[in-house]
Design a protein around this motif. Structure first.
Motif, PDB file in Angstrom:
ATOM      1  N   ALA A 147       3.966  -3.085   4.346  1.00  0.00           N
ATOM      2  CA  ALA A 147       2.900  -2.544   5.192  1.00  0.00           C
ATOM      3  C   ALA A 147       2.836  -1.023   5.065  1.00  0.00           C
ATOM      4  O   ALA A 147       1.746  -0.441   4.907  1.00  0.00           O
ATOM      5  N   GLN A 148       3.981  -0.375   5.118  1.00  0.00           N
ATOM      6  CA  GLN A 148       4.014   1.080   5.001  1.00  0.00           C
ATOM      7  C   GLN A 148       3.572   1.524   3.605  1.00  0.00           C
ATOM      8  O   GLN A 148       2.816   2.496   3.456  1.00  0.00           O
ATOM      9  N   LYS A 149       4.027   0.808   2.607  1.00  0.00           N
ATOM     10  CA  LYS A 149       3.657   1.112   1.225  1.00  0.00           C
ATOM     11  C   LYS A 149       2.151   1.014   1.028  1.00  0.00           C
ATOM     12  O   LYS A 149       1.530   1.901   0.412  1.00  0.00           O
TER      13      LYS A 149
ATOM     14  N   PHE B 276      -2.112  -4.696  -2.932  1.00  0.00           N
ATOM     15  CA  PHE B 276      -1.767  -3.281  -3.179  1.00  0.00           C
ATOM     16  C   PHE B 276      -2.797  -2.607  -4.087  1.00  0.00           C
ATOM     17  O   PHE B 276      -3.235  -1.487  -3.815  1.00  0.00           O
ATOM     18  N   SER B 277      -3.198  -3.282  -5.140  1.00  0.00           N
ATOM     19  CA  SER B 277      -4.212  -2.697  -6.035  1.00  0.00           C
ATOM     20  C   SER B 277      -5.543  -2.536  -5.315  1.00  0.00           C
ATOM     21  O   SER B 277      -6.270  -1.549  -5.536  1.00  0.00           O
ATOM     22  N   ALA B 278      -5.858  -3.485  -4.433  1.00  0.00           N
ATOM     23  CA  ALA B 278      -7.135  -3.434  -3.719  1.00  0.00           C
ATOM     24  C   ALA B 278      -7.200  -2.240  -2.773  1.00  0.00           C
ATOM     25  O   ALA B 278      -8.201  -1.520  -2.731  1.00  0.00           O
ATOM     26  N   VAL B 279      -6.134  -2.007  -1.998  1.00  0.00           N
ATOM     27  CA  VAL B 279      -6.198  -0.954  -0.980  1.00  0.00           C
ATOM     28  C   VAL B 279      -6.235   0.445  -1.598  1.00  0.00           C
ATOM     29  O   VAL B 279      -6.695   1.393  -0.949  1.00  0.00           O
TER      30      VAL B 279
ATOM     31  N   ALA C 247      -0.787   4.027   0.411  1.00  0.00           N
ATOM     32  CA  ALA C 247      -1.616   3.967  -0.797  1.00  0.00           C
ATOM     33  C   ALA C 247      -3.096   3.754  -0.500  1.00  0.00           C
ATOM     34  O   ALA C 247      -3.937   3.922  -1.396  1.00  0.00           O
ATOM     35  N   THR C 248      -3.443   3.410   0.737  1.00  0.00           N
ATOM     36  CA  THR C 248      -4.826   3.080   1.077  1.00  0.00           C
ATOM     37  C   THR C 248      -5.742   4.289   0.937  1.00  0.00           C
ATOM     38  O   THR C 248      -5.491   5.346   1.531  1.00  0.00           O
TER      39      THR C 248
END
Length: 258
Positions: A214-216, A189-192, A220-221
């Motif tokens: 996946a949606q989250k 999550f932090s990476a995307v 955030a991407t």
């Protein structure tokens, strides 16, 4: 007085026995610590060097022709990564498995990649899964490959997403099949949130936790070239999604790496 005399020989016998007891104890401790009766778990000891020619561990590779394609290299957390590479095409693909599995999990899938178009490396990951993926990218680049795609299932999805945020220069594309937002040290999550890599997310709608993640992550991407498919009424997870999403994955790869 008689009692004192009778005790002296016993005391002397104990003194004489001490060196023998010490020797026996040392041998016993040595035998226990050697692990001779039980092989050490992978990653529990310092990794062997590639020159040590480690034996092949993946069962699916034991009778595979072309054992020269089985390699070992140092990954994260002193883990020795085992890798199987097939094909000699210009696009490199790293396949990262689910938890509780190894590179053999992809043995029914790596054959879907035409050898003339792809060089596919399936890896067995250890504790530092994102580092294991990053090191696999280095291995493919050392072979002269300029275009790299990362594909991961479940835990492997977290690994490829986290690794893609670190690899320099960036890879061409990343595919996550049911990858959670984080797994162990792999903080996907932090990476995307800082991504500059095209990414595709896939998950089954009924695989609720992973569909939600996946949606989250999609939302955030940072990268604008992103896609998501939450398969309706589908409860399949990770590599089990492959038959349904294979065509989309290849279309995504072709768009960004060929």
């Amino acid at each position: 007085m008689r009692r004192h005399v009778s005790q002296a020989p016993r005391f002397l016998r104990v003194l004489r026995a001490l060196p023998v007891l010490a020797a026996v104890t040392a041998l016993t401790v040595s035998g226990c610590s050697s692990g001779g009766s039980k092989p050490a778990a992978s990653g529990s000891t310092a990794p062997a060097t590639p020159s040590a020619s480690p034996s092949v561990e993946a069962i699916c590779l034991l009778d595979t022709p072309g054992e020269k394609q089985v390699t070992h290299f140092e990954g994260g957390n002193d883990h020795l990564v085992e890798a199987y590479t097939t094909g000699d095409g210009p696009v490199g693909v790293v396949l990262a498995h689910q938890v509780g599995a190894d590179l053999c999990q992809w043995s029914g899938i790596w054959t879907d990649f035409p050898a003339k178009d792809y060089t596919v490396m399936a890896i067995t990951m250890g504790g530092g899964i994102d580092t294991d993926v990053s090191k696999a990218v280095e291995q493919l680049r050392a072979r002269g490959l300029k275009k790299i795609v990362l594909i991961g299932a479940s835990m492997g999805g977290s690994a490829v997403l986290a690794a893609a945020g670190e690899v320099t220069p960036p890879v061409q594309a990343v595919v996550s099949l049911s990858g959670p937002a984080a797994y162990g040290v792999a903080d996907a999550f932090s990476a995307v949130k800082k991504f500059q890599v095209p990414v595709a997310y896939f998950a089954g709608e009924q695989d609720t936790q992973f569909a939600t993640d996946a949606q989250k992550m999609y939302d955030a991407t940072a990268e604008t070239d992103k896609t998501i498919d939450i398969l309706k009424d589908d409860g399949d997870h990770g590599v089990a999604l492959w038959p349904q999403v294979k065509d989309q994955v290849f279309a995504f790869i072709t768009k960004h790496a060929q």
